[in-house]
Design a protein around this motif. Structure first.
Motif, PDB file in Angstrom:
ATOM      1  N   MET A 266      -2.148 -10.321  14.494  1.00  0.00           N
ATOM      2  CA  MET A 266      -2.143  -8.870  14.376  1.00  0.00           C
ATOM      3  C   MET A 266      -2.402  -8.440  12.938  1.00  0.00           C
ATOM      4  N   ARG A 267      -1.811  -9.158  11.996  1.00  0.00           N
ATOM      5  CA  ARG A 267      -2.008  -8.799  10.585  1.00  0.00           C
ATOM      6  C   ARG A 267      -3.471  -8.922  10.181  1.00  0.00           C
ATOM      7  N   LEU A 268      -4.095 -10.031  10.533  1.00  0.00           N
ATOM      8  CA  LEU A 268      -5.499 -10.235  10.166  1.00  0.00           C
ATOM      9  C   LEU A 268      -6.406  -9.233  10.866  1.00  0.00           C
ATOM     10  N   ALA A 269      -6.173  -8.994  12.157  1.00  0.00           N
ATOM     11  CA  ALA A 269      -6.987  -8.019  12.885  1.00  0.00           C
ATOM     12  C   ALA A 269      -6.828  -6.631  12.274  1.00  0.00           C
ATOM     13  N   ALA A 270      -5.590  -6.259  11.929  1.00  0.00           N
ATOM     14  CA  ALA A 270      -5.347  -4.945  11.331  1.00  0.00           C
ATOM     15  C   ALA A 270      -6.024  -4.827   9.969  1.00  0.00           C
ATOM     16  N   LEU A 271      -5.927  -5.873   9.149  1.00  0.00           N
ATOM     17  CA  LEU A 271      -6.544  -5.853   7.826  1.00  0.00           C
ATOM     18  C   LEU A 271      -8.049  -5.611   7.929  1.00  0.00           C
ATOM     19  N   PHE A 272      -8.721  -6.359   8.794  1.00  0.00           N
ATOM     20  CA  PHE A 272     -10.171  -6.230   8.914  1.00  0.00           C
ATOM     21  C   PHE A 272     -10.563  -4.900   9.552  1.00  0.00           C
ATOM     22  N   GLU A 273      -9.793  -4.431  10.523  1.00  0.00           N
ATOM     23  CA  GLU A 273     -10.123  -3.163  11.171  1.00  0.00           C
ATOM     24  C   GLU A 273      -9.890  -1.988  10.212  1.00  0.00           C
ATOM     25  N   ILE A 274      -8.794  -2.017   9.465  1.00  0.00           N
ATOM     26  CA  ILE A 274      -8.544  -0.945   8.491  1.00  0.00           C
ATOM     27  C   ILE A 274      -9.654  -0.917   7.445  1.00  0.00           C
ATOM     28  N   TYR A 275     -10.054  -2.095   6.975  1.00  0.00           N
ATOM     29  CA  TYR A 275     -11.148  -2.135   6.006  1.00  0.00           C
ATOM     30  C   TYR A 275     -12.418  -1.539   6.593  1.00  0.00           C
ATOM     31  N   SER A 276     -12.711  -1.826   7.854  1.00  0.00           N
ATOM     32  CA  SER A 276     -13.939  -1.306   8.468  1.00  0.00           C
ATOM     33  C   SER A 276     -13.938   0.216   8.536  1.00  0.00           C
ATOM     34  N   GLU A 277     -12.751   0.825   8.590  1.00  0.00           N
ATOM     35  CA  GLU A 277     -12.641   2.280   8.726  1.00  0.00           C
ATOM     36  C   GLU A 277     -12.498   2.998   7.386  1.00  0.00           C
ATOM     37  N   VAL A 278     -11.713   2.439   6.478  1.00  0.00           N
ATOM     38  CA  VAL A 278     -11.409   3.170   5.235  1.00  0.00           C
ATOM     39  C   VAL A 278     -11.709   2.349   3.985  1.00  0.00           C
ATOM     40  N   GLY A 279     -12.372   1.209   4.155  1.00  0.00           N
ATOM     41  CA  GLY A 279     -12.595   0.311   3.026  1.00  0.00           C
ATOM     42  C   GLY A 279     -13.369   0.933   1.885  1.00  0.00           C
ATOM     43  N   GLU A 280     -14.398   1.712   2.207  1.00  0.00           N
ATOM     44  CA  GLU A 280     -15.224   2.300   1.149  1.00  0.00           C
ATOM     45  C   GLU A 280     -14.391   3.225   0.258  1.00  0.00           C
ATOM     46  N   GLU A 281     -13.587   4.107   0.879  1.00  0.00           N
ATOM     47  CA  GLU A 281     -12.777   5.024   0.085  1.00  0.00           C
ATOM     48  C   GLU A 281     -11.657   4.286  -0.634  1.00  0.00           C
ATOM     49  N   ALA A 282     -11.097   3.251  -0.003  1.00  0.00           N
ATOM     50  CA  ALA A 282     -10.046   2.473  -0.656  1.00  0.00           C
ATOM     51  C   ALA A 282     -10.572   1.834  -1.935  1.00  0.00           C
ATOM     52  N   GLU A 283     -11.781   1.289  -1.875  1.00  0.00           N
ATOM     53  CA  GLU A 283     -12.376   0.669  -3.065  1.00  0.00           C
ATOM     54  C   GLU A 283     -12.558   1.692  -4.184  1.00  0.00           C
ATOM     55  N   LYS A 284     -13.050   2.869  -3.836  1.00  0.00           N
ATOM     56  CA  LYS A 284     -13.297   3.902  -4.848  1.00  0.00           C
ATOM     57  C   LYS A 284     -11.990   4.376  -5.483  1.00  0.00           C
ATOM     58  N   ARG A 285     -10.977   4.630  -4.660  1.00  0.00           N
ATOM     59  CA  ARG A 285      -9.732   5.186  -5.178  1.00  0.00           C
ATOM     60  C   ARG A 285      -8.975   4.169  -6.026  1.00  0.00           C
ATOM     61  N   ILE A 286      -9.002   2.920  -5.623  1.00  0.00           N
ATOM     62  CA  ILE A 286      -8.282   1.907  -6.400  1.00  0.00           C
ATOM     63  C   ILE A 286      -9.013   1.593  -7.694  1.00  0.00           C
ATOM     64  N   ARG A 287     -10.348   1.700  -7.692  1.00  0.00           N
ATOM     65  CA  ARG A 287     -11.081   1.530  -8.956  1.00  0.00           C
ATOM     66  C   ARG A 287     -10.676   2.602  -9.967  1.00  0.00           C
ATOM     67  N   SER A 288     -10.423   3.824  -9.473  1.00  0.00           N
ATOM     68  CA  SER A 288     -10.073   4.914 -10.384  1.00  0.00           C
ATOM     69  C   SER A 288      -8.589   4.924 -10.738  1.00  0.00           C
ATOM     70  N   ARG A 289      -7.722   4.380  -9.831  1.00  0.00           N
ATOM     71  CA  ARG A 289      -6.269   4.330 -10.103  1.00  0.00           C
ATOM     72  C   ARG A 289      -5.704   3.039  -9.530  1.00  0.00           C
ATOM     73  N   ARG A 290      -5.640   2.012 -10.378  1.00  0.00           N
ATOM     74  CA  ARG A 290      -5.218   0.692  -9.915  1.00  0.00           C
ATOM     75  C   ARG A 290      -3.814   0.699  -9.328  1.00  0.00           C
ATOM     76  N   VAL A 291      -2.989   1.662  -9.746  1.00  0.00           N
ATOM     77  CA  VAL A 291      -1.597   1.685  -9.295  1.00  0.00           C
ATOM     78  C   VAL A 291      -1.495   1.873  -7.784  1.00  0.00           C
ATOM     79  N   LEU A 292      -2.532   2.435  -7.165  1.00  0.00           N
ATOM     80  CA  LEU A 292      -2.496   2.668  -5.717  1.00  0.00           C
ATOM     81  C   LEU A 292      -2.517   1.372  -4.916  1.00  0.00           C
ATOM     82  N   GLU A 293      -2.975   0.277  -5.517  1.00  0.00           N
ATOM     83  CA  GLU A 293      -3.090  -0.968  -4.766  1.00  0.00           C
ATOM     84  C   GLU A 293      -1.730  -1.530  -4.351  1.00  0.00           C
ATOM     85  N   SER A 294      -0.657  -1.018  -4.958  1.00  0.00           N
ATOM     86  CA  SER A 294       0.680  -1.515  -4.607  1.00  0.00           C
ATOM     87  C   SER A 294       1.236  -0.866  -3.341  1.00  0.00           C
ATOM     88  N   ILE A 295       0.615   0.201  -2.860  1.00  0.00           N
ATOM     89  CA  ILE A 295       1.096   0.884  -1.652  1.00  0.00           C
ATOM     90  C   ILE A 295       0.940  -0.051  -0.458  1.00  0.00           C
TER      91      ILE A 295
END
Length: 458
Positions: A266-295
């Protein structure tokens, strides 16, 4: 700019539930600050809303979100509430304390849930007093840590089951027994009726489902955890989208058994599915504010034992992991939108093979395939090339057999929502009259292309 302060219970699940509800309700917020009150050692959320009564606005938004979850709660077969009519059960809290009737064994939970929301709506001043810094008192009584959120009602058993008194606050020792009396004392947490009703309604709204291992009930609860950072309005909206995606994956009836029976899958499936949906924005936001990666996105599972619940195996996915999956996909040759399409295919491959390992007559074959699919996903995410090459050979060999490929593709295509079918049909099959058949062919082609691409990269 007006500011509201919310004190969080020092209980892991209750705290995460409140953080999740506040963040996803923050439609009008300019800022959210998650910090530790060093004076009392309690976590506090500070909410900035451009309104003279910010807490009123936040609670209004929260009640609207909870109201929209009523149908979900009604569909739950069971929820983590102890309804036995005995001293110490949740029956005392709801029927005796709040005057809210628990459903019978064959009744749905929607009526109870609606009554809780009505109680909150009718006692908003009580809620505000119970979660504000001025309304929370902390002390030690008879060797127990006593924390009062504006009243004298106990919290539901699930929320307090983990709250054993740590010599704790002082030496780091903790009683983690799942049965019997705590040996070190307890954290005694009390609250007024409004706070109890709000926490319970939020708990039910976030409960994704239930299952069983043997004769033991298991309840599945996804939450979000944010510690020690400030979040802006657009970031809160992004986090809301991320959590809704996570919650949707966990709550999906076609796969809700997985957190109970295969946490790693379930963890691996969720990780890959979440990335497929929001990965692009996650990459952009964490590049601009690294502190968000701890959420963190957390999945917790619990089982009852007597008048207590105990925590079972769960998992955590950080936003940093979601964003880093982009680099991992690029390392194996996926670029642009192909990264997200391939990640989604990997997620469905894991879920479909695991499902077939439970129901297919050739369970041994599909158990091996499910294990290989998980190892493939793990090696992609971590960059470990050796297991990647080993399992890729086996997967490719088995999926050359047409009946195996089509069986997996059939289960995989069932995971695609009806409203999204057209976007998943490959151009070559757009002319097919039977859209489900076109989707099945497209899914088989996607799985084959994925493995072919990985073999070439290997």
């Amino acid at each position: 700019m007006a500011e509201a302060k919310i004190v969080l219970p020092p209980l892991k699940l209750a705290s995460e539930i409140m953080k999740t509800m506040v963040t996803t309700s923050c439609l009008n917020c300019e800022k959210l600050r998650f910090r530790l009150d060093t004076t009392r050692g309690l976590e506090v959320i500070e909410v900035e809303i451009p309104h003279k009564n910010p807490l009123d606005i936040l609670l209004h938004n929260m009640l609207n979100i909870l109201r929209d979850r009523k149908d979900h709660v009604d569909r739950l077969g069971d929820v983590p509430v102890l309804r036995q009519r005995m001293t110490g059960s949740d029956y005392d809290i709801f029927e005796e304390g709040l005057g809210v009737k628990l459903p019978g064994r064959r009744e749905k939970w929607g009526g109870f849930y609606t009554s809780l929301l009505e109680y909150v709506r009718g006692h908003l001043d009580e809620v505000k007093a119970g979660i504000s810094p001025d309304g929370v008192t902390l002390g030690v009584e008879k060797g127990n840590l006593r924390l009062i959120f504006g009243g004298d009602l106990r919290l539901p058993r699930l929320l307090v089951s983990e709250g054993f008194y740590e010599l704790g606050k002082f030496s780091g020792l903790k009683d983690v027994k799942s049965t019997g009396r705590p040996s070190l004392g307890i954290v005694e947490i009390r609250a007024n009726g409004g706070v109890v009703a709000l926490l319970t309604a939020s708990l039910l709204a976030l409960t994704a489902g239930s299952g069983s291992i043997g004769e033991t009930d298991v309840y599945v609860i996804p939450t979000m955890d944010i510690v020690g950072i400030e979040v802006g309005r657009l970031e809160a909206k992004f986090l809301t989208d991320v959590f809704r995606q996570f919650n949707s994956i966990i709550s999906d009836k076609s796969q809700y058994w997985m957190p109970v029976e295969d946490v790693d899958g379930m963890r691996l499936a969720a990780l890959f599915e979440i990335y497929s949906e929001v990965g692009e924005e996650a990459e952009k936001r964490i590049r601009s504010r690294r502190v968000l990666e701890s959420i963190r996105l957390n999945l917790s599972t619990f089982s009852p034992t007597g008048l207590r619940f105990y925590r079972r195996e769960g998992f955590t996915i950080s936003l940093g992991e979601v964003a880093n999956l982009g680099s991992a996909m690029e390392a194996i040759g996926f670029t642009g939108w192909d990264r997200y399409r391939a990640a989604s295919t990997v997620a469905r491959l894991i879920i479909s093979t695991l499902y077939l390992s439970k129901i297919a007559s050739e369970q041994g074959l599909y158990k091996r395939l499910a294990s290989d699919a998980k190892m493939l996903a793990y090696s992609i995410a971590t960059g470990e090339r050796r297991p990647y090459l080993d399992v890729l050979y086996r997967l490719s060999r088995y999926l050359r057999e047409e009946d195996v490929l089509w069986r997996i593709a059939q289960e995989s295509s069932e995971l695609i929502d009806e409203e999204h079918v057209e976007s998943y049909i490959e151009d070559i099959y757009k002319g097919e009259k039977d859209r489900r058949k076109a989707l099945l062919k497209s899914e088989a082609q996607r799985i084959s292309k994925l493995l072919y691409h990985l073999v070439k990269q290997g």
